[in-house]
Design a protein around this motif. Structure first.
Motif, PDB file in Angstrom:
ATOM      1  N   MET A   1      22.543  92.666  33.148  1.00 43.91           N
ATOM      2  CA  MET A   1      23.730  93.091  32.397  1.00 43.91           C
ATOM      3  C   MET A   1      24.219  91.961  31.471  1.00 43.91           C
ATOM      4  O   MET A   1      25.391  91.689  31.387  1.00 43.91           O
ATOM      5  CB  MET A   1      24.845  93.542  33.338  1.00 43.91           C
ATOM      6  N   GLN A  11      34.065  93.504  22.691  1.00 46.97           N
ATOM      7  CA  GLN A  11      33.187  93.513  23.863  1.00 46.97           C
ATOM      8  C   GLN A  11      32.947  92.106  24.379  1.00 46.97           C
ATOM      9  O   GLN A  11      32.916  91.859  25.584  1.00 46.97           O
ATOM     10  CB  GLN A  11      31.862  94.187  23.506  1.00 46.97           C
ATOM     11  N   PHE A  18      36.311  89.204  31.731  1.00 46.58           N
ATOM     12  CA  PHE A  18      35.960  89.783  33.028  1.00 46.58           C
ATOM     13  C   PHE A  18      35.331  88.724  33.937  1.00 46.58           C
ATOM     14  O   PHE A  18      35.654  88.619  35.120  1.00 46.58           O
ATOM     15  CB  PHE A  18      34.993  90.963  32.821  1.00 46.58           C
ATOM     16  N   ARG A  19      34.446  87.911  33.316  1.00 50.82           N
ATOM     17  CA  ARG A  19      33.844  86.833  34.113  1.00 50.82           C
ATOM     18  C   ARG A  19      34.912  85.871  34.636  1.00 50.82           C
ATOM     19  O   ARG A  19      34.844  85.432  35.781  1.00 50.82           O
ATOM     20  CB  ARG A  19      32.836  86.032  33.265  1.00 50.82           C
ATOM     21  N   CYS A  22      36.776  87.478  37.520  1.00 49.29           N
ATOM     22  CA  CYS A  22      35.976  87.438  38.736  1.00 49.29           C
ATOM     23  C   CYS A  22      35.936  86.028  39.303  1.00 49.29           C
ATOM     24  O   CYS A  22      36.038  85.826  40.524  1.00 49.29           O
ATOM     25  CB  CYS A  22      34.552  87.915  38.467  1.00 49.29           C
ATOM     26  N   ILE A  25      39.032  85.377  41.170  1.00 46.44           N
ATOM     27  CA  ILE A  25      39.086  86.039  42.484  1.00 46.44           C
ATOM     28  C   ILE A  25      38.214  85.287  43.495  1.00 46.44           C
ATOM     29  O   ILE A  25      38.608  85.078  44.644  1.00 46.44           O
ATOM     30  CB  ILE A  25      38.658  87.513  42.374  1.00 46.44           C
ATOM     31  N   PHE A  26      37.033  84.854  43.047  1.00 49.38           N
ATOM     32  CA  PHE A  26      36.191  84.046  43.948  1.00 49.38           C
ATOM     33  C   PHE A  26      36.914  82.770  44.344  1.00 49.38           C
ATOM     34  O   PHE A  26      36.842  82.333  45.505  1.00 49.38           O
ATOM     35  CB  PHE A  26      34.856  83.708  43.274  1.00 49.38           C
ATOM     36  N   PHE A  28      40.106  82.438  44.609  1.00 43.79           N
ATOM     37  CA  PHE A  28      41.104  82.865  45.595  1.00 43.79           C
ATOM     38  C   PHE A  28      40.464  82.999  46.980  1.00 43.79           C
ATOM     39  O   PHE A  28      41.055  82.635  47.992  1.00 43.79           O
ATOM     40  CB  PHE A  28      41.698  84.198  45.133  1.00 43.79           C
ATOM     41  N   LEU A  29      39.221  83.502  47.007  1.00 47.11           N
ATOM     42  CA  LEU A  29      38.544  83.691  48.287  1.00 47.11           C
ATOM     43  C   LEU A  29      38.171  82.370  48.951  1.00 47.11           C
ATOM     44  O   LEU A  29      38.256  82.224  50.161  1.00 47.11           O
ATOM     45  CB  LEU A  29      37.269  84.523  48.086  1.00 47.11           C
ATOM     46  N   ILE A  30      37.726  81.428  48.143  1.00 48.69           N
ATOM     47  CA  ILE A  30      37.132  80.216  48.697  1.00 48.69           C
ATOM     48  C   ILE A  30      38.125  79.062  48.804  1.00 48.69           C
ATOM     49  O   ILE A  30      38.079  78.279  49.753  1.00 48.69           O
ATOM     50  CB  ILE A  30      35.908  79.810  47.855  1.00 48.69           C
ATOM     51  N   ALA A  31      39.054  78.996  47.821  1.00 49.09           N
ATOM     52  CA  ALA A  31      39.916  77.817  47.726  1.00 49.09           C
ATOM     53  C   ALA A  31      40.604  77.457  49.043  1.00 49.09           C
ATOM     54  O   ALA A  31      40.556  76.286  49.443  1.00 49.09           O
ATOM     55  CB  ALA A  31      40.935  78.009  46.613  1.00 49.09           C
ATOM     56  N   PRO A  32      41.243  78.407  49.733  1.00 47.72           N
ATOM     57  CA  PRO A  32      41.963  77.995  50.942  1.00 47.72           C
ATOM     58  C   PRO A  32      41.049  77.317  51.949  1.00 47.72           C
ATOM     59  O   PRO A  32      41.460  76.355  52.602  1.00 47.72           O
ATOM     60  CB  PRO A  32      42.480  79.317  51.519  1.00 47.72           C
ATOM     61  N   ILE A  33      39.810  77.815  52.052  1.00 40.48           N
ATOM     62  CA  ILE A  33      38.898  77.229  53.034  1.00 40.48           C
ATOM     63  C   ILE A  33      38.464  75.843  52.585  1.00 40.48           C
ATOM     64  O   ILE A  33      38.356  74.918  53.401  1.00 40.48           O
ATOM     65  CB  ILE A  33      37.691  78.157  53.226  1.00 40.48           C
ATOM     66  N   VAL A  35      40.112  73.789  50.552  1.00 37.01           N
ATOM     67  CA  VAL A  35      41.224  72.837  50.517  1.00 37.01           C
ATOM     68  C   VAL A  35      41.413  72.163  51.878  1.00 37.01           C
ATOM     69  O   VAL A  35      41.739  70.986  51.950  1.00 37.01           O
ATOM     70  CB  VAL A  35      42.509  73.563  50.073  1.00 37.01           C
ATOM     71  N   VAL A  36      41.170  72.928  52.934  1.00 41.11           N
ATOM     72  CA  VAL A  36      41.406  72.394  54.274  1.00 41.11           C
ATOM     73  C   VAL A  36      40.555  71.156  54.545  1.00 41.11           C
ATOM     74  O   VAL A  36      41.011  70.204  55.164  1.00 41.11           O
ATOM     75  CB  VAL A  36      41.095  73.498  55.312  1.00 41.11           C
TER      76      VAL A  36
ATOM     77  N   PRO B 345      36.607  94.557  40.973  1.00 37.40           N
ATOM     78  CA  PRO B 345      35.785  93.798  40.001  1.00 37.40           C
ATOM     79  C   PRO B 345      34.663  93.023  40.683  1.00 37.40           C
ATOM     80  O   PRO B 345      33.541  92.975  40.171  1.00 37.40           O
ATOM     81  CB  PRO B 345      36.790  92.832  39.367  1.00 37.40           C
ATOM     82  N   ILE B 346      34.963  92.438  41.850  1.00 35.16           N
ATOM     83  CA  ILE B 346      33.945  91.641  42.536  1.00 35.16           C
ATOM     84  C   ILE B 346      32.784  92.526  42.977  1.00 35.16           C
ATOM     85  O   ILE B 346      31.609  92.208  42.766  1.00 35.16           O
ATOM     86  CB  ILE B 346      34.563  90.925  43.760  1.00 35.16           C
ATOM     87  N   LEU B 349      30.765  93.455  40.002  1.00 37.04           N
ATOM     88  CA  LEU B 349      29.938  92.342  39.541  1.00 37.04           C
ATOM     89  C   LEU B 349      28.727  92.161  40.447  1.00 37.04           C
ATOM     90  O   LEU B 349      27.591  92.033  39.977  1.00 37.04           O
ATOM     91  CB  LEU B 349      30.784  91.062  39.532  1.00 37.04           C
ATOM     92  N   ASN B 352      26.062  94.778  39.924  1.00 38.16           N
ATOM     93  CA  ASN B 352      25.383  94.840  38.640  1.00 38.16           C
ATOM     94  C   ASN B 352      24.639  93.571  38.267  1.00 38.16           C
ATOM     95  O   ASN B 352      23.937  93.544  37.263  1.00 38.16           O
ATOM     96  CB  ASN B 352      26.384  95.192  37.533  1.00 38.16           C
ATOM     97  N   LEU B 364      29.858  83.763  48.959  1.00 30.71           N
ATOM     98  CA  LEU B 364      31.261  83.402  48.763  1.00 30.71           C
ATOM     99  C   LEU B 364      32.183  84.443  49.395  1.00 30.71           C
ATOM    100  O   LEU B 364      33.315  84.150  49.750  1.00 30.71           O
ATOM    101  CB  LEU B 364      31.580  83.276  47.275  1.00 30.71           C
ATOM    102  N   PRO B 368      34.344  83.479  53.900  1.00 31.50           N
ATOM    103  CA  PRO B 368      35.666  83.743  54.490  1.00 31.50           C
ATOM    104  C   PRO B 368      35.606  84.776  55.606  1.00 31.50           C
ATOM    105  O   PRO B 368      36.328  84.670  56.603  1.00 31.50           O
ATOM    106  CB  PRO B 368      36.506  84.283  53.329  1.00 31.50           C
ATOM    107  N   ALA B 379      45.011  77.561  56.729  1.00 30.22           N
ATOM    108  CA  ALA B 379      44.814  77.179  55.333  1.00 30.22           C
ATOM    109  C   ALA B 379      45.955  77.723  54.469  1.00 30.22           C
ATOM    110  O   ALA B 379      46.491  77.007  53.615  1.00 30.22           O
ATOM    111  CB  ALA B 379      43.477  77.710  54.837  1.00 30.22           C
ATOM    112  N   TRP B 380      46.337  78.954  54.714  1.00 28.78           N
ATOM    113  CA  TRP B 380      47.427  79.509  53.900  1.00 28.78           C
ATOM    114  C   TRP B 380      48.745  78.843  54.207  1.00 28.78           C
ATOM    115  O   TRP B 380      49.589  78.679  53.337  1.00 28.78           O
ATOM    116  CB  TRP B 380      47.519  81.023  54.069  1.00 28.78           C
ATOM    117  N   MET B 383      48.649  75.835  52.122  1.00 29.84           N
ATOM    118  CA  MET B 383      48.756  76.106  50.685  1.00 29.84           C
ATOM    119  C   MET B 383      50.172  76.507  50.290  1.00 29.84           C
ATOM    120  O   MET B 383      50.681  76.109  49.253  1.00 29.84           O
ATOM    121  CB  MET B 383      47.821  77.261  50.301  1.00 29.84           C
ATOM    122  N   HIS B 421      43.944  87.995  51.402  1.00 30.48           N
ATOM    123  CA  HIS B 421      42.794  87.100  51.429  1.00 30.48           C
ATOM    124  C   HIS B 421      41.917  87.365  52.654  1.00 30.48           C
ATOM    125  O   HIS B 421      40.695  87.437  52.563  1.00 30.48           O
ATOM    126  CB  HIS B 421      43.288  85.655  51.449  1.00 30.48           C
TER     127      HIS B 421
END
Lengths: 294, 545
Positions: A1, A11, A18-19, A22, A25-26, A28-33, A35-36, B345-346, B349, B352, B364, B368, B379-380, B383, B421
């Motif tokens: 794609m 476009q 969009f990238r 995303c 969001i990734f 957001f998923l990983i940062a807390p872990i 940071v510790v 969105p994740i 992505l 695709n 990733l 978690p 962790a939260w 933060m 999260h």
């Protein structure tokens, strides 16, 4: 794609934004872990980055929280309890769960739906409800074991927590092992029987090696369920059965200590190892069953 | 006629096959049985015990059996106070309960229904001895022998015929009161003749004998009975006809009857102890909540209350549980919504991208998922604190002044962010597995037919991804409404769920009936949702990792 060369400006903007979304969001998923981890090397008793740490000054870093974890009797007791409770609970759920999964995968099982629903239920019922029910039942069970069987109080405490954790891990074993058995070729057991192997030999020499990856990953799920469980142990156990998550929970709620971050880092490393193991097992299992690794 | 087909051993093939099938079924069940029994005992029975506890209400009847009986016919509208019998029964019930230290437990239980009863029971329990002494001391002054346990034992113990029914009844009474077994040896059985002549004294003496023998492990023959036997004896003597009695202590009984010793007026005695006993409130509460099973905890769970006049709402300032239920559902919906927004969105992505890249990014998501819940929650906490990482960064950038640091923890915001999260992987994984099956050629076809990017997505791709959204949403919602740990740590008081209330009632307020009722309601909600999940997705499609 990928982006086609004829894409319009709009476009392009959308593609890149969009990238970026995303990526956020990734993050957001990983940062807390993530940071510790550096914070656990903090030389101060703070939960945030000190100026020394930001300057990458070695004086800002220390291993003192790890040292506290390794020397503090409270944490050591918790660690010891976790290492007693989780493996025994795992062995119970894996042995009983694998047998039952083999039974369930046979072609004619009466009341299969109802049995499956009962066996999966510990995963479905919210932990707080399981814990409430177990609190009532296990306290009378414990009293009975202490007064009628005359067992030691501490021992009964471990038995209660181990039984509770074993039953919580069972659904994971059932699900992973039945999934592995779906691809199991039944003619192999028949062939073994044909050549004179008894049911026990067939099981250990033919069936077990083939479903082993499923059993191990089910076991890992059961292990992590017990190792990470805090609600039920809070309700069923007493202070002498306190596990690592319990100690962390107390630490977070009451006297907050940065040792928690050191423990958290150790646990993250353990979970990375477990994740890798499960992924490798999944690939091996799929290769054994002739599926292309996903 | 064709001959029936035969198997190798000569039996008919049909029967032989049926037998083989039966054996196969049996073998499958034998393999499942150990686990099934294990789960039934260690999990299903505990859940059942919780359901039972939410309606069980034996404590009032167990602690005050004779009072409940005496109150059965009392109508609060007709007479302002219950009959004197009820006060008298209450005295003897309370006396035994106070000796067994069970009256405060009942007070606590009834305090859930009517505030103030806890202290009423506790204080009255201390003063019961004074009421008993009104009779005990004159009796003792009359004849020193009444102070001796041996006198009472000789009077009460069996000579020819024992009253087994009374004995069994009192064993059951003490067992119900103390929750302990009372089957042990007592070295006493009430005499049938005395039990007819002095029914109340025999009853109370037997209860005492059972209690000291089975609970304290003492021999009633050598112990002095509780003071409560004195008023019981004097009450019996007011009406007893001793003319035909020739058993032990007959003379002492006649002397005592002739002396016409005083017995407390139980109504006045209770009102003296606490004037609340002179009002209808405690009696009505006991009467209303005396049934063995009650819907009262469920009413309490929805902020209502069982009163003497039927069901009523709690006063406004005590209505917290409905608010908590609404908040739990509302916040779970918010968490579910933000999981959809962030997860879609994740998942798109991942579905695709080429397999190799997608697998890398999937790590990733899975990391978690595999990390300890406590680790993510701590962790939260790190933060979101006011001196925490996010606030530090915002201050450093200059978005927020140092003295105006944002409050992001111990409120609803903290709970929603950290739970989003924690639950996000549960949304992404089902969405991803559904989106993997959507053919990219459909999108290309739509575009080649003239659809804009947005139309192609919204009319072609999105509808096909809805099952994934549904599966993920139900999963996240179910997990969210039962969450306990995370709201407890980052939720403060405004961001906690109904599960925190359950834990509070289990460990702090000790109102286990209410905790069980709240748990039952939550369990029912979750089971309905799972039923829906099973219909839409199928439990068998649950995938791990």
């Amino acid at each position: 794609m990928g982006l086609p060369p004829y894409a319009t400006l709009g476009q392009r903007i959308w593609y890149y934004s969009f990238r970026v979304i995303c990526g956020l969001i990734f993050f957001f998923l990983i940062a807390p872990i993530v940071v510790v981890m550096p914070l656990s090397f903090n030389a101060q008793d703070f939960f945030t980055f000190t100026p020394e740490m930001l300057r990458l000054d070695p004086a800002g870093y220390s291993l003192k929280h790890y040292e506290d974890f390794l020397t503090n009797p409270q944490w050591q007791l918790a660690m010891k309890n976790s290492l007693i409770i989780a493996p025994i609970a795992t062995i119970i759920s894996v042995s009983l769960g694998t047998l039952a999964a083999i039974g369930l995968s046979q072609s004619h099982v009466p009341f299969k739906g109802a049995i499956m629903a009962i066996l999966i239920s510990p995963m479905i019922v919210p932990l707080i409800i399981s814990a409430t029910g177990m609190f009532f039942f296990y306290s009378s069970l414990g009293n009975w074991m202490e007064s009628t069987l005359g067992l030691d109080k501490g021992f009964v405490g471990y038995v209660k927590v181990i039984l509770a954790h074993a039953v919580l891990g069972i659904p994971f074993v059932i699900i992973t092992v039945t999934a592995t058995l779906v691809g199991f070729d039944r003619s192999l057991t028949r062939a073994a029987a044909n050549m004179g192997a008894g049911p026990v030999t067939t099981f250990f020499r033919v069936q077990m090696p083939l479903i082993l990856p499923g059993v191990i990953s089910g076991g890992l799920f059961a292990f992590i369920t017990s190792f990470d469980e805090v609600v039920v142990v809070l309700f069923v156990g007493s202070a002498s059965q306190k596990t690592l998550p319990w100690q962390m929970f107390i630490g977070l709620r009451e006297q907050i200590s940065p040792t928690i971050l050191a423990v958290a880092t150790i646990l993250v490393v353990i979970s990375i190892c477990l994740l890798t193991t499960v992924e490798l097992l999944r690939r091996r299992s799929e290769r054994l069953r002739g599926m292309s690794p996903g | 006629m064709a001959e029936a087909m035969l198997a190798a051993d000569g039996t008919s093939l049909k029967r032989s096959l049926a037998r083989a099938l039966r054996r196969q079924k049996l073998r499958a069940l034998m393999l499942i049985a150990p686990l099934l029994i294990f789960v039934l005992i260690t999990f299903i029975v505990p859940i059942g015990s919780m359901l039972f506890r939410s309606v069980e209400n034996e404590m009032v009847g167990n602690t005050l059996p004779y009072t409940v009986e005496a109150l059965a016919d009392w109508d609060a509208d007709e007479s302002p106070l219950p009959p004197e019998d009820a006060f008298q029964a209450m005295f003897f019930d309370m006396f035994l309960a106070a000796e067994a230290k069970r009256h405060t437990r009942l007070g606590t239980r009834l305090n859930y229904e009517t505030t103030g009863l806890s202290s009423l029971f506790r204080q009255s329990g201390r003063q019961l001895d004074d009421v008993a002494d009104i009779s005990y001391e004159p009796l003792e002054d009359l004849d020193e022998a009444w102070d001796e346990g041996e006198t009472w034992y000789a009077l009460m113990n069996t000579r020819e015929v024992a009253d087994d029914a009374l004995m069994a009844q009192q064993r059951a009474r003490v067992a119900a009161l103390t929750d302990n077994e009372t089957n042990g040896e007592v070295n006493f059985a009430p005499d049938a003749e005395v039990a007819v002549l002095l029914p109340l004294a025999a009853r109370e003496y037997t209860a005492w004998a059972v209690y000291v023998a089975t609970q304290d492990g003492r021999d009633p023959a050598t112990r002095d009975p509780w003071e409560a036997v004195a008023p019981a004896l004097l009450l019996d003597l007011q009406t007893a006809d001793l003319s035909g009695y020739s058993g032990p202590e007959a003379d002492k009984l006649r002397t005592a009857q002739a002396a016409n010793l005083p017995v407390a007026n139980f109504v006045d005695a209770f009102v003296d102890m606490d004037e609340d006993w002179g009002t209808q409130t405690p009696w009505e509460t006991i009467q209303t909540h005396s049934s063995t099973y009650t819907g009262g905890y469920f009413l309490n769970a929805v902020d209502a209350q069982k009163t003497a006049d039927g069901v009523a709402w709690q006063p406004e300032n005590k209505q917290i549980l409905i608010t908590l239920f609404v908040r739990t559902i509302w916040m779970s919906l918010l968490i579910m919504g933000s999981c959809i927004l962030l997860g879609y969105p994740i998942a798109w992505l991942l579905a695709n991208l080429p397999m190799r890249k997608a697998n890398l990014l999937l790590i990733l998501v899975l990391l978690p998922f595999w990390t300890s819940l406590l680790v993510r929650t701590s962790a939260w906490k790190v933060m979101l604190q006011q001196q925490g990482v996010i606030n530090d960064v915002l201050v450093w950038i200059g978005l927020v002044a140092d003295d105006g640091r944002l409050i992001m923890i111990n409120n609803q915001f903290g709970t929603i962010v950290s739970m989003t999260h924690i639950l996000l992987p549960f949304m992404i994984l089902p969405m991803y597995s559904v989106m993997q099956t959507i053919q990219p050629s459909y999108l290309r076809a739509a575009k080649s037919l003239g659809a804009t990017n947005w139309t192609a997505f919204w009319r072609v791709y999105f509808p096909q991804s809805v099952p994934g959204i549904g599966a993920g949403s139900i999963l996240v919602f179910i997990l969210a409404i039962g969450y306990y740990i995370t709201p407890e740590i980052v939720g403060g008081t405004k961001g906690v769920f109904i599960s925190n209330r359950i834990a509070y009632h289990i460990s702090s307020s000790l109102n286990w009936g209410l905790a069980a009722a709240l748990g039952t309601i939550l369990l029912a909600a979750v089971l309905v949702l799972y039923w829906a999940y099973d219909k839409i997705v199928g439990i068998d499609n649950v995938k791990l990792g």
